[in-house]
Design a protein around this motif. Structure first.
Motif, PDB file in Angstrom:
ATOM      1  N   UNK A 197       0.861  -1.173   0.000  1.00 21.29           N
ATOM      2  CA  UNK A 197       0.000   0.000   0.000  1.00 21.29           C
ATOM      3  C   UNK A 197       0.903   1.231   0.000  1.00 21.29           C
ATOM      4  N   UNK A 198       0.624   2.142  -0.898  1.00 21.61           N
ATOM      5  CA  UNK A 198       1.438   3.357  -0.946  1.00 21.61           C
ATOM      6  C   UNK A 198       1.180   4.215   0.292  1.00 21.61           C
ATOM      7  N   UNK A 199       2.156   5.025   0.700  1.00 19.15           N
ATOM      8  CA  UNK A 199       2.075   5.748   1.969  1.00 19.15           C
ATOM      9  C   UNK A 199       0.813   6.604   2.163  1.00 19.15           C
ATOM     10  N   UNK A 200       0.403   7.360   1.151  1.00 16.21           N
ATOM     11  CA  UNK A 200      -0.782   8.224   1.337  1.00 16.21           C
ATOM     12  C   UNK A 200      -2.017   7.374   1.604  1.00 16.21           C
ATOM     13  N   UNK A 201      -2.177   6.291   0.858  1.00 13.78           N
ATOM     14  CA  UNK A 201      -3.336   5.410   1.072  1.00 13.78           C
ATOM     15  C   UNK A 201      -3.296   4.767   2.450  1.00 13.78           C
ATOM     16  N   UNK A 202      -2.095   4.416   2.907  1.00  7.72           N
ATOM     17  CA  UNK A 202      -1.958   3.822   4.237  1.00  7.72           C
ATOM     18  C   UNK A 202      -2.336   4.838   5.317  1.00  7.72           C
ATOM     19  N   UNK A 203      -1.902   6.071   5.144  1.00 20.18           N
ATOM     20  CA  UNK A 203      -2.230   7.121   6.117  1.00 20.18           C
ATOM     21  C   UNK A 203      -3.747   7.335   6.152  1.00 20.18           C
ATOM     22  N   UNK A 204      -4.371   7.391   4.981  1.00 20.07           N
ATOM     23  CA  UNK A 204      -5.827   7.558   4.891  1.00 20.07           C
ATOM     24  C   UNK A 204      -6.539   6.378   5.567  1.00 20.07           C
ATOM     25  N   UNK A 205      -6.063   5.164   5.294  1.00 19.44           N
ATOM     26  CA  UNK A 205      -6.670   3.969   5.900  1.00 19.44           C
ATOM     27  C   UNK A 205      -6.554   4.017   7.417  1.00 19.44           C
ATOM     28  N   UNK A 206      -5.382   4.417   7.912  1.00 17.41           N
ATOM     29  CA  UNK A 206      -5.172   4.500   9.359  1.00 17.41           C
ATOM     30  C   UNK A 206      -6.073   5.558   9.981  1.00 17.41           C
ATOM     31  N   UNK A 207      -6.184   6.712   9.322  1.00 19.41           N
ATOM     32  CA  UNK A 207      -7.061   7.771   9.842  1.00 19.41           C
ATOM     33  C   UNK A 207      -8.517   7.315   9.872  1.00 19.41           C
ATOM     34  N   UNK A 208      -8.963   6.678   8.803  1.00 20.29           N
ATOM     35  CA  UNK A 208     -10.353   6.212   8.737  1.00 20.29           C
ATOM     36  C   UNK A 208     -10.653   5.158   9.784  1.00 20.29           C
ATOM     37  N   UNK A 209      -9.778   4.158   9.873  1.00 20.44           N
ATOM     38  CA  UNK A 209      -9.982   3.083  10.858  1.00 20.44           C
ATOM     39  C   UNK A 209      -9.852   3.618  12.276  1.00 20.44           C
ATOM     40  N   UNK A 210      -8.908   4.530  12.479  1.00 14.88           N
ATOM     41  CA  UNK A 210      -8.719   5.119  13.800  1.00 14.88           C
ATOM     42  C   UNK A 210      -9.911   5.948  14.240  1.00 14.88           C
ATOM     43  N   UNK A 211     -10.488   6.703  13.311  1.00 16.59           N
ATOM     44  CA  UNK A 211     -11.665   7.525  13.637  1.00 16.59           C
ATOM     45  C   UNK A 211     -12.833   6.648  14.062  1.00 16.59           C
TER      46      UNK A 211
END
Length: 126
Positions: free
Chosen positions: A1-15
């Motif tokens: 997973x490319x870094x931006x997508x990983x950051x987005x995934x982490x933010x979404x799951x974390x929220x």
């Protein structure tokens, strides 16, 4: 997973996890830590800060604008942000972050890489 997508995934799951009573303090702390680092990146960009906050309540609508703002701010090249995003995803989805199963993060230019099970490449010329 490319870094931006990983950051987005982490933010979404974390929220999502942070709103649940079952989420532990480690998850909530990791999520808040990730958001804090990103907010620092967005310090001089009030619109980006607003997109980050709105993404928390409406991820579908704000995913594309947040991806753009993260890339513009260089968050996808920030080792600390990437590390926190990875740690948060490991806490939330440990089965998906098993060692050796697609934990690949590329920084900088990469050419000719294949990631996955039984990848093959066929070049047909002529």
């Amino acid at each position: 997973m490319e870094p931006v997508s990983m950051i987005i995934a982490a933010l979404g799951a974390g929220a999502i996890a942070a709103t649940k009573d079952t989420a532990g303090t480690a998850v909530k702390d990791a999520y808040q830590g990730l958001k804090t680092l990103i907010k620092k990146r967005f310090e001089s960009e009030p619109k980006a800060q607003m997109v980050l906050e709105e993404h928390e309540t409406d991820p579908e609508t704000y995913e594309a604008p947040l991806k753009k703002k993260l890339a513009e701010a260089g968050a996808d090249k920030d080792a600390e942000i990437i590390k926190l995003a990875q740690e948060l995803l490991k806490q939330l989805k440990p089965e998906e972050s098993a060692v050796g199963k697609y934990n690949t993060v590329f920084q900088g230019e990469v050419k000719g890489i294949q990631v996955g099970d039984r990848n093959t490449q066929e070049n047909k010329f002529g």
